[in-house]
Design an enzyme around this catalytic site. Sequence first.
Site, PDB file in Angstrom:
ATOM      1  N   ASP A 156       0.826  -1.185   0.000  1.00 34.04           N
ATOM      2  CA  ASP A 156       0.000   0.000   0.000  1.00 34.04           C
ATOM      3  C   ASP A 156       0.869   1.246   0.000  1.00 34.04           C
ATOM      4  O   ASP A 156       1.654   1.467   0.920  1.00 34.04           O
ATOM      5  CB  ASP A 156      -0.868  -0.057   1.258  1.00 34.04           C
ATOM      6  N   THR A 197      -4.058   5.907  -3.550  1.00 32.27           N
ATOM      7  CA  THR A 197      -2.988   6.694  -2.924  1.00 32.27           C
ATOM      8  C   THR A 197      -1.688   6.650  -3.733  1.00 32.27           C
ATOM      9  O   THR A 197      -1.011   7.660  -3.864  1.00 32.27           O
ATOM     10  CB  THR A 197      -2.703   6.171  -1.512  1.00 32.27           C
ATOM     11  N   ASP A 255     -10.367  -0.926   3.699  1.00 30.97           N
ATOM     12  CA  ASP A 255     -10.300  -0.329   2.368  1.00 30.97           C
ATOM     13  C   ASP A 255     -11.495  -0.774   1.518  1.00 30.97           C
ATOM     14  O   ASP A 255     -12.141   0.037   0.859  1.00 30.97           O
ATOM     15  CB  ASP A 255      -8.999  -0.739   1.650  1.00 30.97           C
TER      16      ASP A 255
HETATM   17  P1  ADP Z   1      -3.517   2.805  -5.641  1.00 23.46           P
HETATM   18  O1  ADP Z   1      -2.851   3.018  -4.311  1.00 23.46           O
HETATM   19  O2  ADP Z   1      -3.314   3.975  -6.532  1.00 23.46           O
HETATM   20  O3  ADP Z   1      -4.924   2.371  -5.525  1.00 23.46           O
HETATM   21  P2  ADP Z   1      -2.987   0.122  -6.489  1.00 23.46           P
HETATM   22  O4  ADP Z   1      -1.725  -0.619  -6.235  1.00 23.46           O
HETATM   23  O5  ADP Z   1      -4.187  -0.287  -5.745  1.00 23.46           O
HETATM   24  O6  ADP Z   1      -2.676   1.641  -6.288  1.00 23.46           O
HETATM   25  O7  ADP Z   1      -3.278   0.005  -8.049  1.00 23.46           O
HETATM   26  C1  ADP Z   1      -4.395   0.594  -8.628  1.00 23.46           C
HETATM   27  C2  ADP Z   1      -4.312   0.464 -10.119  1.00 23.46           C
HETATM   28  O8  ADP Z   1      -4.279  -0.903 -10.520  1.00 23.46           O
HETATM   29  C3  ADP Z   1      -5.523   1.091 -10.781  1.00 23.46           C
HETATM   30  O9  ADP Z   1      -5.103   1.898 -11.845  1.00 23.46           O
HETATM   31  C4  ADP Z   1      -6.307  -0.129 -11.269  1.00 23.46           C
HETATM   32  O10 ADP Z   1      -7.077   0.159 -12.423  1.00 23.46           O
HETATM   33  C5  ADP Z   1      -5.210  -1.099 -11.571  1.00 23.46           C
HETATM   34  N1  ADP Z   1      -5.691  -2.500 -11.556  1.00 23.46           N
HETATM   35  C6  ADP Z   1      -6.250  -3.164 -10.523  1.00 23.46           C
HETATM   36  N2  ADP Z   1      -6.592  -4.435 -10.876  1.00 23.46           N
HETATM   37  C7  ADP Z   1      -6.228  -4.580 -12.184  1.00 23.46           C
HETATM   38  C8  ADP Z   1      -6.285  -5.650 -13.115  1.00 23.46           C
HETATM   39  N3  ADP Z   1      -6.804  -6.837 -12.810  1.00 23.46           N
HETATM   40  N4  ADP Z   1      -5.796  -5.423 -14.354  1.00 23.46           N
HETATM   41  C9  ADP Z   1      -5.260  -4.233 -14.671  1.00 23.46           C
HETATM   42  N5  ADP Z   1      -5.171  -3.187 -13.837  1.00 23.46           N
HETATM   43  C10 ADP Z   1      -5.643  -3.340 -12.610  1.00 23.46           C
END
Ligand code: ADP
Length: 529
Positions: free
Chosen positions: A58, A91, A378
């Site tokens: 995270d 984030t 979350d």
């Molecule tokens: P944040 O802290 O910004 O939420 P995350 O590590 O949770 O960061 O990543 C969020 C990103 O990952 C978003 O842009 C989301 O669309 C992308 N994402 C999540 N699951 C998938 C998936 N199965 N395939 C492609 N992109 C994904």
Amino acid sequence: MAEETILESTERTSGREALRKNVQAAIALAGAVRSTLGPKGLDKLLVDDSGQTLVTNDGVTVLESAKVEHPVAKMIISASSTQDRVARDGTTSTVVICAEMLRNAWQLVRQGIHPATIARGYALAESFAISALDELSIDATREQIHAAIETSLAGKLDQSMGKHLANLALDAGEIIVNEGRADPTMVKVIKQTGGSMNQTALITGLALAKSKIHPEMNERGGPGSILLLDGGIERRKTQLDTKLNITSAGMIDAFRKSESKSLLSQVENLVEIGCDLLVCKEGIDEEARQSLSNNGILTYRRVEKKDLDLLSRACGANLVPDAGRAGKGDLGAFIKTREELRGGINNWILDAEDGGATLIVRGSTDGILDEVERCFADGLGVACQLLEDPVLLPGAGATQVALARRLRRHAESVPGREQMAIEAWADALESIPRALAGNAGYDGIDSLLKLTAAQNSGGDSIGLDLLTGEPNDTIKRGVLEPLNITRQAISGATEAAISILRIDDVLWAQMDAQIPDGVQEQLQGFGAE
Ligand code: ADP
Ligand code: MG
């Protein structure tokens, strides 16, 4: 510190040089979290001063635990914390986009464009993009809400646990939603070590790890009325320095009698006002316990203040200091009370009109319990937002690319140097699909080009499939994100970038600003002229 020493140990950096250093700090910071972005992002092992370790994926957790002294880095971390508070997710994206906006701004400054012009262009781009989000958004079905919660948990837990927690978060949200509002604090979490995390379960109502005080009474009942006591029914505790002036042998006896009368009269008052269930913060003396039991008042004692507050909201009961003076108006209502043994622990469960829900987290270690609790929080945050406002955007980089394409077309109509700033802002949004692809082992630029071309023929919902590296439809795959999260990430990043562009003079303490470990190398070679 004397004023002189302060002045001697600081150095004034101004204008361009200040901006260069600030941009460096932003890029270093983004470098520390970029690799965690997306479902294929890596975990980080954090070790604090006392040697405690935490494995997390995270972004905001990484940043909040990094000892960062740099004022600009702190501004960006605070944008990321705001994102966490307001939207519960997005984030890492906020930090990555903000740093990219600053990097691109620096390139423009080097070409002779004034930071104030860039700031204006960025603000124009932001407001154009925010209104364009409406065209990209879709009204969510329940299934899509579930998919969005799963997307937000992707990469934090293994897939089956992610699905399980997404189910629990959505169920919990549906229990607490009331007249279109869902308040996540209505869900209580109890952590119980032992068992496996798949046994984590949701209970309708409020559960407390408590047992009734009368073994002889039946713990099942309801509906009925409940009284919450911010104290107990106990003999007054004699203070250490209290002296009873005993002048005759009968006095102690008389004192005891009057105390016991007072206890019983408190119980009498409860009977009179019609209390069926008594819950108190402190203890119940034996005589009072007997009398409560004889009068059929089920009682729980030594309940924490925060649980009493939850009970008060759930049952609409007042929290009163004194059982003897409680009135009918202080009572609340409950629907059902019962006790249940789970995993060797006895839980008291109360159902009430606004009773909320309780998550019982199971896991073999405290670390696992904490991680499941964080992920559930979350997921619940996302569930509540979506139950209040069920609007989604395509994920997997699709929305950022769709916005960038629109912005580039829009920029053509903007005369003046702001046009270049709008294009630079659009490029910055594309750092998200580039990082997602990069973290999954694909080339960021090639993937972005493929994705842009695919959207040109296939539409705005085409994003990146990180298993194959190829573009495909995110709505069909269920990779969806709440509108609120993406919008807040874009605005938060832009606001932070603009305020950093406006700083043209910084006082630097000689004790050089600290940047998170392991990213120092990224600074080398950057912006050297
Ligand atoms: P944040 O802290 O910004 O939420 P995350 O590590 O949770 O960061 O990543 C969020 C990103 O990952 C978003 O842009 C989301 O669309 C992308 N994402 C999540 N699951 C998938 C998936 N199965 N395939 C492609 N992109 C994904
Ligand atoms: Mg996320």
